[in-house]
Design a protein around this motif. Structure first.
Motif, PDB file in Angstrom:
ATOM      1  N   ALA A  65       0.860  -1.180   0.000  1.00 29.19           N
ATOM      2  CA  ALA A  65       0.000   0.000   0.000  1.00 29.19           C
ATOM      3  C   ALA A  65       0.896   1.229   0.000  1.00 29.19           C
ATOM      4  N   TYR A  66       0.402   2.290  -0.628  1.00 32.90           N
ATOM      5  CA  TYR A  66       1.213   3.495  -0.713  1.00 32.90           C
ATOM      6  C   TYR A  66       0.340   4.725  -0.906  1.00 32.90           C
ATOM      7  N   GLY A  67       0.921   5.864  -0.618  1.00 36.46           N
ATOM      8  CA  GLY A  67       0.302   7.136  -0.911  1.00 36.46           C
ATOM      9  C   GLY A  67       0.924   7.721  -2.159  1.00 36.46           C
ATOM     10  N   SER A  68       0.206   8.599  -2.824  1.00 36.60           N
ATOM     11  CA  SER A  68       0.735   9.281  -4.002  1.00 36.60           C
ATOM     12  C   SER A  68      -0.011  10.594  -4.182  1.00 36.60           C
ATOM     13  N   ALA A  69       0.445  11.380  -5.146  1.00 33.96           N
ATOM     14  CA  ALA A  69      -0.178  12.676  -5.410  1.00 33.96           C
ATOM     15  C   ALA A  69      -1.358  12.499  -6.362  1.00 33.96           C
ATOM     16  N   PRO A  70      -2.556  12.913  -5.958  1.00 39.66           N
ATOM     17  CA  PRO A  70      -3.702  12.780  -6.859  1.00 39.66           C
ATOM     18  C   PRO A  70      -3.767  13.883  -7.911  1.00 39.66           C
ATOM     19  N   PHE A  71      -3.079  14.987  -7.670  1.00 32.96           N
ATOM     20  CA  PHE A  71      -3.104  16.132  -8.577  1.00 32.96           C
ATOM     21  C   PHE A  71      -1.689  16.690  -8.706  1.00 32.96           C
ATOM     22  N   GLU A  72      -1.443  17.439  -9.774  1.00 36.52           N
ATOM     23  CA  GLU A  72      -0.105  17.972 -10.015  1.00 36.52           C
ATOM     24  C   GLU A  72       0.124  19.377  -9.477  1.00 36.52           C
ATOM     25  N   LEU A  82      -4.542   7.118  -1.783  1.00 36.43           N
ATOM     26  CA  LEU A  82      -4.046   5.845  -1.271  1.00 36.43           C
ATOM     27  C   LEU A  82      -4.395   4.724  -2.235  1.00 36.43           C
ATOM     28  N   SER A  83      -3.484   3.765  -2.334  1.00 34.03           N
ATOM     29  CA  SER A  83      -3.699   2.567  -3.147  1.00 34.03           C
ATOM     30  C   SER A  83      -3.245   1.360  -2.344  1.00 34.03           C
ATOM     31  N   ILE A  84      -3.962   0.259  -2.518  1.00 33.09           N
ATOM     32  CA  ILE A  84      -3.603  -0.974  -1.811  1.00 33.09           C
ATOM     33  C   ILE A  84      -3.886  -2.164  -2.716  1.00 33.09           C
ATOM     34  N   TYR A  85      -2.973  -3.111  -2.705  1.00 34.61           N
ATOM     35  CA  TYR A  85      -3.121  -4.341  -3.477  1.00 34.61           C
ATOM     36  C   TYR A  85      -2.688  -5.507  -2.588  1.00 34.61           C
ATOM     37  N   LEU A  86      -3.578  -6.475  -2.441  1.00 34.04           N
ATOM     38  CA  LEU A  86      -3.308  -7.628  -1.590  1.00 34.04           C
ATOM     39  C   LEU A  86      -3.392  -8.907  -2.398  1.00 34.04           C
ATOM     40  N   SER A  87      -2.550  -9.851  -2.051  1.00 31.51           N
ATOM     41  CA  SER A  87      -2.653 -11.195  -2.600  1.00 31.51           C
ATOM     42  C   SER A  87      -3.943 -11.825  -2.075  1.00 31.51           C
ATOM     43  N   PRO A  88      -4.611 -12.657  -2.875  1.00 32.86           N
ATOM     44  CA  PRO A  88      -5.830 -13.322  -2.373  1.00 32.86           C
ATOM     45  C   PRO A  88      -5.600 -14.088  -1.066  1.00 32.86           C
ATOM     46  N   ALA A  89      -4.371 -14.542  -0.834  1.00 33.39           N
ATOM     47  CA  ALA A  89      -4.064 -15.325   0.367  1.00 33.39           C
ATOM     48  C   ALA A  89      -4.272 -14.548   1.660  1.00 33.39           C
ATOM     49  N   ILE A  90      -4.239 -13.219   1.598  1.00 35.09           N
ATOM     50  CA  ILE A  90      -4.375 -12.442   2.837  1.00 35.09           C
ATOM     51  C   ILE A  90      -5.613 -11.555   2.851  1.00 35.09           C
ATOM     52  N   ARG A 101      -4.413   2.251   8.191  1.00 37.14           N
ATOM     53  CA  ARG A 101      -4.235   3.032   9.419  1.00 37.14           C
ATOM     54  C   ARG A 101      -2.806   3.563   9.518  1.00 37.14           C
ATOM     55  N   ILE A 102      -1.852   2.742   9.144  1.00 34.34           N
ATOM     56  CA  ILE A 102      -0.451   3.163   9.178  1.00 34.34           C
ATOM     57  C   ILE A 102      -0.212   4.284   8.172  1.00 34.34           C
ATOM     58  N   LEU A 103      -0.671   4.083   6.935  1.00 36.62           N
ATOM     59  CA  LEU A 103      -0.481   5.125   5.920  1.00 36.62           C
ATOM     60  C   LEU A 103      -1.132   6.437   6.341  1.00 36.62           C
ATOM     61  N   GLU A 104      -2.362   6.354   6.830  1.00 35.54           N
ATOM     62  CA  GLU A 104      -3.059   7.571   7.242  1.00 35.54           C
ATOM     63  C   GLU A 104      -2.312   8.278   8.380  1.00 35.54           C
ATOM     64  N   HIS A 105      -1.773   7.515   9.308  1.00 35.44           N
ATOM     65  CA  HIS A 105      -1.015   8.105  10.415  1.00 35.44           C
ATOM     66  C   HIS A 105       0.250   8.796   9.898  1.00 35.44           C
ATOM     67  N   ILE A 106       0.978   8.121   9.016  1.00 33.80           N
ATOM     68  CA  ILE A 106       2.201   8.713   8.461  1.00 33.80           C
ATOM     69  C   ILE A 106       1.860   9.977   7.677  1.00 33.80           C
ATOM     70  N   LEU A 107       0.826   9.897   6.839  1.00 34.93           N
ATOM     71  CA  LEU A 107       0.438  11.061   6.037  1.00 34.93           C
ATOM     72  C   LEU A 107       0.026  12.236   6.922  1.00 34.93           C
ATOM     73  N   THR A 108      -0.648  11.961   8.028  1.00 32.86           N
ATOM     74  CA  THR A 108      -0.996  13.018   8.975  1.00 32.86           C
ATOM     75  C   THR A 108       0.264  13.624   9.574  1.00 32.86           C
ATOM     76  N   MET A 109       1.220  12.782   9.955  1.00 35.23           N
ATOM     77  CA  MET A 109       2.494  13.275  10.483  1.00 35.23           C
ATOM     78  C   MET A 109       3.219  14.146   9.456  1.00 35.23           C
ATOM     79  N   GLN A 110       3.085  13.801   8.190  1.00 33.55           N
ATOM     80  CA  GLN A 110       3.741  14.570   7.130  1.00 33.55           C
ATOM     81  C   GLN A 110       3.081  15.932   6.914  1.00 33.55           C
ATOM     82  N   GLY A 111       1.801  16.043   7.279  1.00 33.70           N
ATOM     83  CA  GLY A 111       1.089  17.298   7.084  1.00 33.70           C
ATOM     84  C   GLY A 111      -0.022  17.234   6.046  1.00 33.70           C
ATOM     85  N   TYR A 112      -0.362  16.047   5.576  1.00 34.88           N
ATOM     86  CA  TYR A 112      -1.477  15.909   4.636  1.00 34.88           C
ATOM     87  C   TYR A 112      -2.793  16.070   5.394  1.00 34.88           C
TER      88      TYR A 112
END
Length: 194
Positions: A65-72, A82-90, A101-112
């Motif tokens: 899972a990762y964050g990225s810029a939605p606009f330029e 945010l984007s997330i891709y999981l194997s069917p196994a999990i 939750r982790i990504l959202e916390h990090i992004l909040t810490m960054q100032g998003y």
């Protein structure tokens, strides 16, 4: 099992997780799987600013899972997608929730301040997942993408992370906020997701 920052050596496994989403579903609007070289450039561009994490079990990456810029444009600098891709196994084990939750916390810490998810309209599990995570639908783009012999729509969902009336700085690059897996572990401990 471990949640950790993604590294270059994970990219071949990440591409294999991504492959069926590209080749067999309309969930990604890409027509062909990127080459490792293309994907490495994408990874380097994204991780210069945004978090990218993986879920690993027994040395195998099973989700990412990762964050990225939605606009330029600069005025949108406080928004992330945010984007997330999981194997069917999990899938269905709550791992996606932990990773978000982790990504959202990090992004909040960054100032998003606001995060978005763009979801192909027939992907009911993803829509339900995002609703459960507190996202709300605010746009539907009918028949905006053609793939696998049919037209597909996109549902745009959003979540407010942090209300800032007048930001004093642009968001901090992720490598300055999360320097390594030790500092990521501190975030996991705060969120009780070790």
């Amino acid at each position: 099992m471990a949640i950790r920052l993604a590294v270059h050596t994970d990219l071949p496994q990440i591409l294999e997780i991504y492959r069926p989403y590209v080749e067999k579903t309309p969930y990604s609007f890409e027509y062909r799987l990127p080459t490792l070289e293309e994907f490495t450039r994408r990874f380097d561009t994204i991780t210069a600013q945004f978090p990218w994490i993986v879920w690993e079990e027994d040395g195998t990456v099973l989700g990412y899972a990762y964050g990225s810029a939605p606009f330029e444009r600069a005025a949108f600098s406080w928004c992330a997608e945010l984007s997330i891709y999981l194997s069917p196994a999990i899938q269905g084990r709550g791992i996606g929730q932990r990773m978000y939750r982790i990504l959202e916390h990090i992004l909040t810490m960054q100032g998003y301040t606001r995060v978005y998810a763009l979801i192909e309209g027939s992907n009911r599990p993803s829509l339900a997942f995002h609703e459960a995570m507190g996202y709300r639908q605010f746009a539907d783009f009918p028949d905006c993408g053609y793939k696998l012999g049919g037209w597909h729509h996109i549902i745009w969902m959003e979540k407010l992370l942090n209300l800032v009336e007048m930001p004093s700085n642009f968001p901090t690059p992720c490598p300055l906020v999360v320097k390594n897996n030790i500092s990521l572990q501190k975030i996991l401990d705060i969120l009780s997701i070790s």
